[in-house]
Design an enzyme around this catalytic site. Structure first.
Site, PDB file in Angstrom:
ATOM      1  N   CYS B 181      19.441 -60.958  12.295  1.00 43.56           N
ATOM      2  CA  CYS B 181      18.403 -60.013  11.879  1.00 43.56           C
ATOM      3  C   CYS B 181      18.762 -58.562  12.196  1.00 43.56           C
ATOM      4  O   CYS B 181      18.052 -57.646  11.787  1.00 43.56           O
ATOM      5  CB  CYS B 181      17.087 -60.371  12.529  1.00 43.56           C
ATOM      6  SG  CYS B 181      16.849 -62.141  12.669  1.00 43.56           S
ATOM      7  N   THR B 288      17.703 -67.344  20.898  1.00 43.95           N
ATOM      8  CA  THR B 288      16.598 -66.952  20.002  1.00 43.95           C
ATOM      9  C   THR B 288      15.578 -66.068  20.686  1.00 43.95           C
ATOM     10  O   THR B 288      14.894 -65.303  20.030  1.00 43.95           O
ATOM     11  CB  THR B 288      15.820 -68.182  19.477  1.00 43.95           C
ATOM     12  OG1 THR B 288      15.468 -68.991  20.590  1.00 43.95           O
ATOM     13  CG2 THR B 288      16.657 -68.957  18.500  1.00 43.95           C
ATOM     14  N   HIS B 321      10.977 -53.515  14.849  1.00 41.68           N
ATOM     15  CA  HIS B 321      11.506 -54.770  14.315  1.00 41.68           C
ATOM     16  C   HIS B 321      10.317 -55.682  14.000  1.00 41.68           C
ATOM     17  O   HIS B 321      10.246 -56.273  12.932  1.00 41.68           O
ATOM     18  CB  HIS B 321      12.454 -55.406  15.325  1.00 41.68           C
ATOM     19  CG  HIS B 321      13.165 -56.609  14.807  1.00 41.68           C
ATOM     20  ND1 HIS B 321      13.953 -56.568  13.690  1.00 41.68           N
ATOM     21  CD2 HIS B 321      13.186 -57.904  15.239  1.00 41.68           C
ATOM     22  CE1 HIS B 321      14.445 -57.786  13.451  1.00 41.68           C
ATOM     23  NE2 HIS B 321      13.992 -58.606  14.377  1.00 41.68           N
ATOM     24  N   THR B 325       6.573 -62.732  15.713  1.00 38.88           N
ATOM     25  CA  THR B 325       6.664 -63.879  16.630  1.00 38.88           C
ATOM     26  C   THR B 325       6.172 -63.413  17.996  1.00 38.88           C
ATOM     27  O   THR B 325       6.248 -62.222  18.320  1.00 38.88           O
ATOM     28  CB  THR B 325       8.107 -64.413  16.776  1.00 38.88           C
ATOM     29  OG1 THR B 325       8.928 -63.399  17.340  1.00 38.88           O
ATOM     30  CG2 THR B 325       8.682 -64.832  15.420  1.00 38.88           C
ATOM     31  N   GLU B 332       9.808 -56.316  22.366  1.00 41.03           N
ATOM     32  CA  GLU B 332      10.043 -54.996  21.764  1.00 41.03           C
ATOM     33  C   GLU B 332       9.050 -53.972  22.314  1.00 41.03           C
ATOM     34  O   GLU B 332       9.417 -52.821  22.581  1.00 41.03           O
ATOM     35  CB  GLU B 332       9.940 -55.082  20.237  1.00 41.03           C
ATOM     36  CG  GLU B 332      10.376 -53.779  19.563  1.00 41.03           C
ATOM     37  CD  GLU B 332      10.347 -53.858  18.043  1.00 41.03           C
ATOM     38  OE1 GLU B 332       9.817 -54.843  17.505  1.00 41.03           O
ATOM     39  OE2 GLU B 332      10.840 -52.893  17.412  1.00 41.03           O
ATOM     40  N   LYS B 354       7.382 -55.263   8.216  1.00 34.92           N
ATOM     41  CA  LYS B 354       7.473 -56.704   7.920  1.00 34.92           C
ATOM     42  C   LYS B 354       6.076 -57.282   7.685  1.00 34.92           C
ATOM     43  O   LYS B 354       5.943 -58.368   7.119  1.00 34.92           O
ATOM     44  CB  LYS B 354       8.164 -57.448   9.064  1.00 34.92           C
ATOM     45  CG  LYS B 354       9.652 -57.138   9.183  1.00 34.92           C
ATOM     46  CD  LYS B 354      10.336 -57.990  10.225  1.00 34.92           C
ATOM     47  CE  LYS B 354      11.819 -57.686  10.332  1.00 34.92           C
ATOM     48  NZ  LYS B 354      12.114 -56.401  11.022  1.00 34.92           N
ATOM     49  N   HIS B 359      10.182 -60.743   6.471  1.00 32.43           N
ATOM     50  CA  HIS B 359      11.415 -60.499   7.208  1.00 32.43           C
ATOM     51  C   HIS B 359      12.605 -60.713   6.274  1.00 32.43           C
ATOM     52  O   HIS B 359      12.869 -61.829   5.846  1.00 32.43           O
ATOM     53  CB  HIS B 359      11.482 -61.448   8.403  1.00 32.43           C
ATOM     54  CG  HIS B 359      12.554 -61.115   9.391  1.00 32.43           C
ATOM     55  ND1 HIS B 359      13.638 -60.305   9.093  1.00 32.43           N
ATOM     56  CD2 HIS B 359      12.714 -61.492  10.696  1.00 32.43           C
ATOM     57  CE1 HIS B 359      14.406 -60.200  10.168  1.00 32.43           C
ATOM     58  NE2 HIS B 359      13.873 -60.901  11.150  1.00 32.43           N
ATOM     59  N   PHE B 418      18.691 -62.629  16.277  1.00 35.22           N
ATOM     60  CA  PHE B 418      19.064 -63.891  16.924  1.00 35.22           C
ATOM     61  C   PHE B 418      20.484 -63.728  17.452  1.00 35.22           C
ATOM     62  O   PHE B 418      21.344 -63.175  16.771  1.00 35.22           O
ATOM     63  CB  PHE B 418      19.107 -65.029  15.901  1.00 35.22           C
ATOM     64  CG  PHE B 418      17.791 -65.688  15.626  1.00 35.22           C
ATOM     65  CD1 PHE B 418      16.619 -65.249  16.199  1.00 35.22           C
ATOM     66  CD2 PHE B 418      17.730 -66.779  14.767  1.00 35.22           C
ATOM     67  CE1 PHE B 418      15.411 -65.874  15.932  1.00 35.22           C
ATOM     68  CE2 PHE B 418      16.535 -67.413  14.492  1.00 35.22           C
ATOM     69  CZ  PHE B 418      15.366 -66.971  15.073  1.00 35.22           C
TER      70      PHE B 418
END
Lengths: 424, 435
Positions: B181, B288, B321, B325, B332, B354, B359, B418
């Site tokens: 990403c 992840t 970003h 999730t 972040e 996003k 994404h 990731f």
């Protein structure tokens, strides 16, 4: 392109390929003239038009001792982790860090980079979905419903192109600048070029560069063969009877750092990075320009970057993949730069096959070894040099480099040409 | 390092193909309005998957977008997006490589991972498996096996690079990167560095991806990374909202044209922004998960600011970003709060686009870099859509309800991938650049 006052040196190297799992093992194969290419074991090749390859013989456990990782990464990643950690150990750079006062270690990690060139993926990884397609009997709805019963939840993570970056990073706490380059054959060698550039640019004080790939798999062999790029025996670069290349697999790695720091910490210095060139021929995915334009320009860029004249180059490690068109245009490009004064040329794919994403960086590691030993292994499979190439200085015997400076040439799909200039 | 010694780089062209628009202006209009590009997946039967929604590019005409038919034959869905977005960026910049200067033009791309189309895998299945579906290599030697070298070429890791350099005649430095990403952001950062070291005078830099196909989406479904709000596609991507439950998979491409600042000025080019700084770190935490304390992203942001010579006081907009999730958004925010403790709660406008586009994976960083340039041009921060319930861990100054006007001196774009690669880019308003 660079800050000339600051020298960048190689302080560690590592390699694993069909010819061995240490630099000295691979060297012995190059020097012996006995190719590591032979019948393969990955699948039954009896009915296949190509029955040979240079497979890595070491098991996953030989390569990576942490067995937990074996389930979560691919074989190509094992190669990359193994070679990178071999180079790191050879450079003793992390041992040095571990001896620093604890309060300095975080800062050291933030200034330690990692740049990996990755093959990008394998066809075989997608075969994990084949039993599911059978189970789903052509229905995509059933495919979706049964997905989690048939395929490992870790599938995506197992196949990330940037796995080596992630895991070498975690294992060594290399937290600085980083990249994962997926530029087909040019991936590994570009990792070295970008590492040197990043140090010159002040982004890091030291960088581990690695390249890994496992191109040897049925679909790759099938398509390369169909495109007329494969030989049925060890390749014969620059030979009049050359008919194609043969796959190898593996990884190679080098540690780059500022000479000043390397000396301060008492590191063993293998050689010096002098400069690089990189360009595209803008010819699409497969085609090559007949005039060797990209090879010529990449060599000229590298010489310019290294502030060397052609006459100062003592040897060339060619891409020499053994295909008719690539070898011809490579020789033309070299001649455009060097005229009739071409230094001794060799190439190593006859010995360990074509490592695709790892090919250029593996050639670099072995070129540094050749310079160190001041001994240039020949192309052992060479019979008669293709007369079309004119007086082209390749041989099947051992010769001597003319100086301590070498060029390493790497070409790839996408019309890519990358050239490194190094010194030992 | 003093930024004044560095070669200054201008952004003079933008091109986008996204789930909310097939051009830059269409995309930008939708992002300012907070319009969602997500819906039930229409391109294949996703009814059996745990996630049935995605943000697809709509009404994209491959043939119209890529006039070269021979090139188009080799182009995957994401390559076609890339060729279209790159063409738009060059047209927007009003300049293209010529015979004389093509060797001084470069290309960097963030390319998606090699994932084979379901139909191609089905062919392997039909010819080369045993009765249980296990692979049998000899099956592909069947003379009837329809394996096509064109498909093979399409899946090579630098196929996109090969098509783009050919289409536009770019003969200089060229590279392709994949850090999941973070790919798009890293590609633009790589371009900045190549230009600063004098390797190119002009570059095309961007990213492209499309994982909205049965095999692509499977990997994310298996990981449980996607939102499963199948009955509410438009509201499923809700970055920083307390109830966020995964990202919405998008697809598309974004490209920038980068030029030597003085050369751009000389030819009277429209300059969107200065690409002023790049920061790049590896979290070294888990594959992840993002580190909860922001360790990793923090270094990338600091490096980007330092590289740009921009202080924490000058950033007026952050394109986060913000994947939606739980872990990413918390990590972040921790990083943003650590770097901008005094201004992140009320002064700096923050949004994750996003929330509208989904994404775009390897294209995300490039498209979002372009969004920062447009935000600077129009003095307008786009919306963080679908935000409802505050999360105390994410108490940053989000752009909620409507786009928020106000001059932007400098903007920051974060991309966290990731594998732990973090990319931060800083763009400076051209009016802030000393003459």
């Amino acid at each position: 392109m660079k800050n000339a006052s600051e020298k960048i040196v190689f302080t560690g190297s590592g390699i694993v390929c069909g010819a061995g799992a240490t630099v000295s093992d691979v060297w012995n194969v190059l020097e012996s003239g006995e190719t590591a290419i032979g019948p393969y074991s990955k699948w039954d090749g009896e009915n296949w038009p190509v029955k040979v390859a240079a497979e890595v013989k070491e098991s996953n456990r030989d390569l990576v001792s942490d067995r937990k990782l074996h389930k979560t990464i691919s074989r190509t990643d094992m190669f990359g982790i193994y070679a990178a950690e071999q180079a790191i150990a050879d450079s003793a750079v992390l041992a040095y860090r571990d001896g620093l006062p604890e309060e300095e270690q975080d800062g050291f990690n933030d200034r330690t980079g990692l740049i990996v060139g990755s093959g990008g993926g394998n066809y075989t990884s997608n075969y994990d979905y084949l039993p599911l397609i059978t189970e789903a009997k052509e229905s995509l709805h059933a495919f979706g419903k049964e997905l989690s019963n048939q395929v490992t939840p870790m599938w995506l993570l197992k196949n990330l192109p940037n796995n080596v970056l992630c895991h070498v990073g975690i294992r060594g706490q290399l937290k600085g600048t980083n990249a994962c380059i997926t530029n087909q054959c040019a991936s590994g060698i570009m990792a070295v070029a970008e590492s040197a550039s990043a140090i010159w640019n002040g982004e890091a004080d030291r960088i581990v560069a690695a390249g890994h790939d496992a191109p040897f798999e049925p679909e790759m062999v099938y398509y390369y063969h169909k495109l007329g790029l494969m030989s049925s025996r060890a390749p014969k670069p620059f030979d009049r009877e050359r008919s194609g290349t043969v796959f190898g697999e593996g990884a190679a790695s080098v540690v780059l750092e500022r000479e000043e720091e390397a000396k301060e910490r008492g590191a063993g210095i293998i050689g010096e990075f002098l400069g690089f060139g990189c360009c595209s021929e803008a010819t699409g995915i497969l085609d090559l320009r007949p005039d060797g334009d990209g090879v010529q320009r990449a060599i000229e860029q590298a010489l310019n970057d290294a502030e060397l004249s052609p006459s100062e180059i003592g040897m060339i490690c060619a891409h020499g993949n053994g295909t008719p068109a690539s070898d011809l245009t490579e020789a033309i490009g070299i001649r455009e730069v060097f005229g009739e004064a071409i230094p001794p040329v060799t190439g190593f794919k006859w010995a360990y096959g074509h490592l695709i994403g790892a090919s250029g960086i593996a050639d670099l590691v072995m070129t540094l070894e050749a310079l160190k030993r001041q001994m240039l292994p020949g192309i052992a499979t060479l019979g008669e040099v293709d007369p079309v190439l004119g007086d082209f200085p390749v041989s099947n015997g051992v010769s001597q480099p003319k100086s301590r400076n070498a060029l390493v040439i790497c070409r790839g799909f996408g019309g890519m040409n990358v050239v490194l200039a190094v010194r030992v | 390092m003093a930024s004044k010694e560095k070669r200054r780089i201008a952004v003079t062209g933008i091109g986008m193909v996204t789930p909310v628009g097939n051009t830059t202006e269409e995309t930008w209009d939708a992002l300012r309005a907070g319009k969602s590009g997500a819906d039930q997946i229409a391109s294949f039967d996703a009814s059996g998957f745990s996630t049935m929604i995605g943000a697809e590019v709509k009404g994209f005409d491959r043939e119209a977008a890529v006039p070269d038919k021979k090139l188009l034959k080799f182009a995957s869905r994401s390559h076609a997006f890339a060729l279209a977005a790159a063409a738009e960026a060059l047209a927007d910049a009003g300049i293209a490589p010529t015979e004389e200067d093509s060797h001084r033009w470069g290309l960097t791309v963030g390319a998606g991972m090699m994932s084979v189309a379901y139909d191609d895998l089905k062919v392997i299945h039909d010819y080369a498996t045993d009765e249980n579906g296990y692979f049998d290599a000899d099956g592909i030697l069947n003379p009837d096996f329809p394996g096509n070298p064109v498909n093979f070429c399409r899946w090579q890791s630098n196929a996109g690079l090969g098509l783009l350099t050919k289409q536009f005649g770019i003969r200089g430095y060229a590279t392709s990167v994949h850090t999941a990403c973070a790919s798009g952001g890293q590609a633009i950062g790589s371009a900045l560095k190549a230009m600063r070291r004098g390797q190119c005078d002009r570059m095309l830099a961007g990213g492209f991806d499309s994982m909205l196909n049965p095999i692509g989406i499977s990997g994310f479904c298996l990981l449980g990374a996607l939102s499963t709000d199948n009955d509410n596609p438009a509201g499923a991507s809700r970055p920083f909202d307390k109830t966020r439950n995964g990202f919405v998979l998008g697809e598309g491409a974004g490209f920038l044209v980068l030029e030597d600042w003085d050369k751009a000025r000389e030819r009277g080019a429209n300059i969107y922004a200065e690409l002023a700084g790049d920061g790049n770190s590896l979290s070294c935490y888990r594959i992840t998960d993002s580190p909860p304390d922001g360790n990793g992203p923090i270094q990338a942001i600091h490096q980007a600011l330092g590289d740009a010579g921009v202080s924490v006081e000058e950033i007026d907009y952050i394109n986060a970003h913000g994947t939606s999730t739980q872990m990413n958004d918390r990590s972040e925010c921790a990083a943003m709060k650590a770097v901008f403790p005094d201004r992140i709660h009320d002064e700096i406008r923050v949004s994750s686009t996003k929330s509208s586009m989904g994404h775009l994976i390897a294209a995300a960083g490039a498209v979002e870099a372009a969004v920062c340039c447009l935000a600077i041009r129009d003095s307008m921060a786009p919306i963080n859509a679908n935000y409802g319930e505050p999360d105390p861990d994410c108490d940053v100054n989000l752009v909620v309800g409507e786009a928020k006007p106000g001059r932007i001196r400098a903007a920051l774009s974060n991309s966290l991938g990731f594998g732990g690669s973090n990319s931060s880019l800083v763009f400076r308003n051209p009016e802030e650049v000393p003459a």
